[in-house]
Design an enzyme around this catalytic site. Structure first.
Site, PDB file in Angstrom:
ATOM      1  N   LEU A 125       0.839  -1.195   0.000  1.00 38.47           N
ATOM      2  CA  LEU A 125       0.000   0.000   0.000  1.00 38.47           C
ATOM      3  C   LEU A 125       0.881   1.254   0.000  1.00 38.47           C
ATOM      4  O   LEU A 125       0.759   2.120  -0.853  1.00 38.47           O
ATOM      5  CB  LEU A 125      -0.928  -0.027   1.226  1.00 38.47           C
ATOM      6  CG  LEU A 125      -1.902   1.138   1.381  1.00 38.47           C
ATOM      7  CD1 LEU A 125      -2.886   1.207   0.214  1.00 38.47           C
ATOM      8  CD2 LEU A 125      -2.701   1.015   2.692  1.00 38.47           C
ATOM      9  N   GLN A 279      14.573  -1.833  45.488  1.00 42.06           N
ATOM     10  CA  GLN A 279      13.172  -1.492  45.211  1.00 42.06           C
ATOM     11  C   GLN A 279      13.011  -0.844  43.834  1.00 42.06           C
ATOM     12  O   GLN A 279      12.012  -1.049  43.148  1.00 42.06           O
ATOM     13  CB  GLN A 279      12.653  -0.540  46.293  1.00 42.06           C
ATOM     14  CG  GLN A 279      11.146  -0.420  46.278  1.00 42.06           C
ATOM     15  CD  GLN A 279      10.642   0.542  47.332  1.00 42.06           C
ATOM     16  OE1 GLN A 279      11.129   1.659  47.449  1.00 42.06           O
ATOM     17  NE2 GLN A 279       9.688   0.103  48.114  1.00 42.06           N
ATOM     18  N   GLU A 377       1.546  -0.091  10.154  1.00 44.48           N
ATOM     19  CA  GLU A 377       0.105  -0.390  10.156  1.00 44.48           C
ATOM     20  C   GLU A 377      -0.691   0.724  10.847  1.00 44.48           C
ATOM     21  O   GLU A 377      -1.634   0.476  11.593  1.00 44.48           O
ATOM     22  CB  GLU A 377      -0.171  -1.782  10.740  1.00 44.48           C
ATOM     23  CG  GLU A 377       0.395  -2.861   9.815  1.00 44.48           C
ATOM     24  CD  GLU A 377      -0.258  -4.214   9.896  1.00 44.48           C
ATOM     25  OE1 GLU A 377      -1.406  -4.301  10.361  1.00 44.48           O
ATOM     26  OE2 GLU A 377       0.393  -5.178   9.470  1.00 44.48           O
ATOM     27  N   GLY A 378      -0.263   1.935  10.605  1.00 44.87           N
ATOM     28  CA  GLY A 378      -0.924   3.119  11.170  1.00 44.87           C
ATOM     29  C   GLY A 378      -0.180   3.614  12.395  1.00 44.87           C
ATOM     30  O   GLY A 378      -0.042   2.892  13.375  1.00 44.87           O
TER      31      GLY A 378
HETATM   32  C1  LIG Z   1       9.475  -1.888   9.129  1.00 44.84           C
HETATM   33  C2  LIG Z   1       8.298  -1.378   8.355  1.00 44.84           C
HETATM   34  C3  LIG Z   1       7.491  -2.263   7.681  1.00 44.84           C
HETATM   35  C4  LIG Z   1       6.398  -1.817   6.921  1.00 44.84           C
HETATM   36  N1  LIG Z   1       5.655  -2.724   6.215  1.00 44.84           N
HETATM   37  C5  LIG Z   1       4.733  -2.254   5.341  1.00 44.84           C
HETATM   38  C6  LIG Z   1       4.040  -3.168   4.452  1.00 44.84           C
HETATM   39  O1  LIG Z   1       4.251  -4.389   4.484  1.00 44.84           O
HETATM   40  N2  LIG Z   1       3.160  -2.652   3.566  1.00 44.84           N
HETATM   41  C7  LIG Z   1       2.884  -1.314   3.496  1.00 44.84           C
HETATM   42  O2  LIG Z   1       2.062  -0.918   2.664  1.00 44.84           O
HETATM   43  N3  LIG Z   1       3.505  -0.432   4.328  1.00 44.84           N
HETATM   44  C8  LIG Z   1       4.424  -0.870   5.230  1.00 44.84           C
HETATM   45  N4  LIG Z   1       5.085   0.019   6.057  1.00 44.84           N
HETATM   46  C9  LIG Z   1       4.781   1.444   5.959  1.00 44.84           C
HETATM   47  C10 LIG Z   1       4.042   1.993   7.149  1.00 44.84           C
HETATM   48  O3  LIG Z   1       2.771   1.435   7.277  1.00 44.84           O
HETATM   49  C11 LIG Z   1       4.032   3.517   7.030  1.00 44.84           C
HETATM   50  O4  LIG Z   1       5.384   3.922   7.189  1.00 44.84           O
HETATM   51  C12 LIG Z   1       3.150   4.179   8.057  1.00 44.84           C
HETATM   52  O5  LIG Z   1       1.796   3.999   7.691  1.00 44.84           O
HETATM   53  C13 LIG Z   1       3.444   5.667   8.213  1.00 44.84           C
HETATM   54  O6  LIG Z   1       3.531   6.307   6.980  1.00 44.84           O
HETATM   55  P1  LIG Z   1       4.757   7.305   6.675  1.00 44.84           P
HETATM   56  O7  LIG Z   1       6.006   6.616   7.073  1.00 44.84           O
HETATM   57  O8  LIG Z   1       4.624   7.762   5.288  1.00 44.84           O
HETATM   58  O9  LIG Z   1       4.557   8.511   7.659  1.00 44.84           O
HETATM   59  P2  LIG Z   1       3.665   9.870   7.371  1.00 44.84           P
HETATM   60  O10 LIG Z   1       2.344   9.474   6.906  1.00 44.84           O
HETATM   61  O11 LIG Z   1       4.508  10.712   6.461  1.00 44.84           O
HETATM   62  O12 LIG Z   1       3.631  10.474   8.793  1.00 44.84           O
HETATM   63  C14 LIG Z   1       4.680  11.285   9.343  1.00 44.84           C
HETATM   64  C15 LIG Z   1       4.186  11.814  10.696  1.00 44.84           C
HETATM   65  O13 LIG Z   1       2.986  12.602  10.521  1.00 44.84           O
HETATM   66  C16 LIG Z   1       1.951  12.075  11.336  1.00 44.84           C
HETATM   67  N5  LIG Z   1       0.656  12.209  10.663  1.00 44.84           N
HETATM   68  C17 LIG Z   1       0.343  11.875   9.378  1.00 44.84           C
HETATM   69  N6  LIG Z   1      -0.961  12.076   9.159  1.00 44.84           N
HETATM   70  C18 LIG Z   1      -1.505  12.525  10.311  1.00 44.84           C
HETATM   71  C19 LIG Z   1      -2.825  12.902  10.729  1.00 44.84           C
HETATM   72  N7  LIG Z   1      -3.866  12.843   9.900  1.00 44.84           N
HETATM   73  N8  LIG Z   1      -2.998  13.317  12.009  1.00 44.84           N
HETATM   74  C20 LIG Z   1      -1.955  13.355  12.865  1.00 44.84           C
HETATM   75  N9  LIG Z   1      -0.677  13.010  12.536  1.00 44.84           N
HETATM   76  C21 LIG Z   1      -0.474  12.605  11.289  1.00 44.84           C
HETATM   77  C22 LIG Z   1       2.313  10.622  11.542  1.00 44.84           C
HETATM   78  O14 LIG Z   1       1.677  10.073  12.683  1.00 44.84           O
HETATM   79  C23 LIG Z   1       3.822  10.678  11.680  1.00 44.84           C
HETATM   80  O15 LIG Z   1       4.144  11.067  12.991  1.00 44.84           O
HETATM   81  C24 LIG Z   1       6.122  -0.424   6.856  1.00 44.84           C
HETATM   82  C25 LIG Z   1       6.929   0.468   7.576  1.00 44.84           C
HETATM   83  C26 LIG Z   1       7.999   0.029   8.307  1.00 44.84           C
HETATM   84  C27 LIG Z   1       8.851   1.022   9.031  1.00 44.84           C
END
Ligand SMILES: Cc1cc2nc3c(=O)[nH]c(=O)nc-3n(C[C@H](O)[C@H](O)[C@H](O)COP(=O)(O)OP(=O)(O)OC[C@H]3O[C@@H](n4cnc5c(N)ncnc54)[C@H](O)[C@@H]3O)c2cc1C
Length: 393
Positions: A125, A279, A377-378
């Site tokens: 995704l 403790q 996963e979010g």
């Molecule tokens: C080890 C690993 C394995 C993964 N495996 C998969 C996989 O198998 N398949 C797949 O599809 N993806 C995978 N991912 C991707 C992962 O799901 C995404 O990295 C994740 O959803 C966050 O997206 P981003 O890194 O683009 O962060 P961004 O979306 O760029 O977010 C950056 C920051 O902004 C914040 N933010 C963004 N939107 C909002 C909002 N609306 N409100 C408040 N804060 C917000 C976020 O919480 C975060 O702090 C993987 C990631 C990692 C690190």
């Protein structure tokens, strides 16, 4: 209310625990250092039924309930967090996806192989410019006779390069609308599929996180999962279930860190006593255990609710008729467990002193492995958005 496990649930938990302690624990530090993917170990867990736990026996799966599934993931993560994410993705995001949304021929083609662990599944995704905002994906799928052509880049694909089947989300409509997202079943042998590179990660070093490119990748029409435009709904529904698994992974890592810390506290001596006599150490251990039990209760409650909501779905019960929804509870379990495990591994490192900073200890690896749980996963922030939206609606 009965919190006890059934005989079957206990058997699954104990069998997986025994396997992980006997066959995985002895090599885990070396594998982490060498970044060796656990292919053979995952195949053996596949033989034990751990790759298709959530699908019925009639479709080649184990037909287990979700509590058994989270117990399995917890036991795997207690020893090896990287194996647990491989299993979580293949079970919740790939195998279950086909069982739930696939056609008869797609089920026939893939399910029993996935369930036996002959092939692993992956979920594509995220893209370099679209993570939390999944509707902003840019990968496109254009129809051409009986074939779609996929173009784009997927990042952070767990099991990437190891999997035999990839669930890929792409836009099928020209306007960039959420409704235009469609899911496809893509095999690595399809022309135009390429693993471009692997991420160099902080933790989960033995798990594969790949960037995958699709260049005019040819996908037969029969490999579309669900209808055109249904993809985002499919992805979000799968992630609701997936998050329960990731929360279980958090509980497993935390439990492993607690056990290592309690053992060390009884053995390490300072000022003429074992450190467990202080403790300050006792309180850290007590807090760790209490938080783990709180998270486990949330996870098992969400697992139970997932089975109830699946039953509601199979009875075609509507929301107005009281059909239960897993989403917000899965988010609460993932939010709490993800943040809990980071507190627990911090304390585990503290209890181990300098050994906790050394790659000679398991808690150093757990500290690195746990960090991602508030991200994938979010993120925790996204879970809070889901929880608050439900609370205030
Ligand atoms: C080890 C690993 C394995 C993964 N495996 C998969 C996989 O198998 N398949 C797949 O599809 N993806 C995978 N991912 C991707 C992962 O799901 C995404 O990295 C994740 O959803 C966050 O997206 P981003 O890194 O683009 O962060 P961004 O979306 O760029 O977010 C950056 C920051 O902004 C914040 N933010 C963004 N939107 C909002 C909002 N609306 N409100 C408040 N804060 C917000 C976020 O919480 C975060 O702090 C993987 C990631 C990692 C690190």
């Amino acid at each position: 209310m009965d919190f006890s496990l059934t005989d079957d649930q206990r058997l699954i938990r104990d069998t997986v625990r025994q396997f992980m302690d006997a066959e995985v624990r002895p090599n885990i530090r070396a594998r982490d250092r060498e970044e060796t993917f656990a292919s053979a170990e995952l195949r053996k867990l596949g033989d034990l039924g751990c790759c298709g736990m959530l699908i019925p026996e009639s479709q080649g799966g184990a037909g287990a309930d979700t509590i058994s599934y989270v117990l399995m993931l917890e036991e795997v993560a207690r020893v090896d967090a990287a194996m647990s994410v491989a299993l979580s993705v293949t079970n919740s995001l790939a195998t279950f996806a086909i069982a739930q949304y696939g056609t008869e021929s797609q089920r026939h083609k893939y399910l029993s192989r996935l369930a036996r662990g002959e092939i692993l599944g992956a979920f594509c995704l995220t893209e370099p410019q679209a993570g939390s905002d999944a509707a902003a994906i840019a990968t496109s799928a254009t129809g051409h006779r009986n074939t779609y052509r996929l173009n784009g880049t997927k990042s952070w694909v767990t099991n990437g390069g190891e999997a035999g089947l990839y669930i890929v989300f792409a836009k099928t409509e020209t306007p960039a609308s959420a409704r235009g997202v469609t899911a496809f079943l893509v095999e690595p042998s399809f022309p135009g599929f390429r693993v471009a590179r692997y991420e160099d990660k902080m933790g989960l070093r033995t798990s594969r996180s790949a960037e995958i490119t699709f260049s005019d990748c040819e996908v037969p029409e029969g490999s579309r999962l669900g209808e055109e435009g249904q993809g985002l709904k499919i992805a979000l529904e799968l992630l609701d279930g997936g998050r329960v698994g990731i929360a279980a992974q958090a509980v497993g890592i935390a439990q492993g860190a607690l056990e290592a810390s309690a053992a060390y506290a009884k053995q390490r001596r300072a000022f003429g006593k074992t450190i467990g006599d202080f403790q300050s150490i006792q309180w850290m251990l007590a807090d760790m255990q209490t938080e783990i039990e709180g998270a486990r209760a949330l996870v098992q409650n969400a697992a139970w609710l997932r089975d109830e909501s699946m039953r509601d779905k199979s009875r075609n019960k509507s929301r107005d008729q009281g059909a239960r929804r897993i989403g917000p509870l899965a988010s609460r379990a993932k939010l709490y467990a993800g943040e809990m495990v980071n507190r627990v591994v911090y304390k585990a490192g503290q209890i181990h002193g300098s050994l906790g900073y050394s790659r000679e200890s398991d808690v150093e690896r757990m500290y690195r492995d746990a960090r991602v749980i508030t991200i994938y996963e979010g993120t925790s922030e996204v879970q809070r958005v889901i929880i608050a939206r439900d609370l205030l609606k």
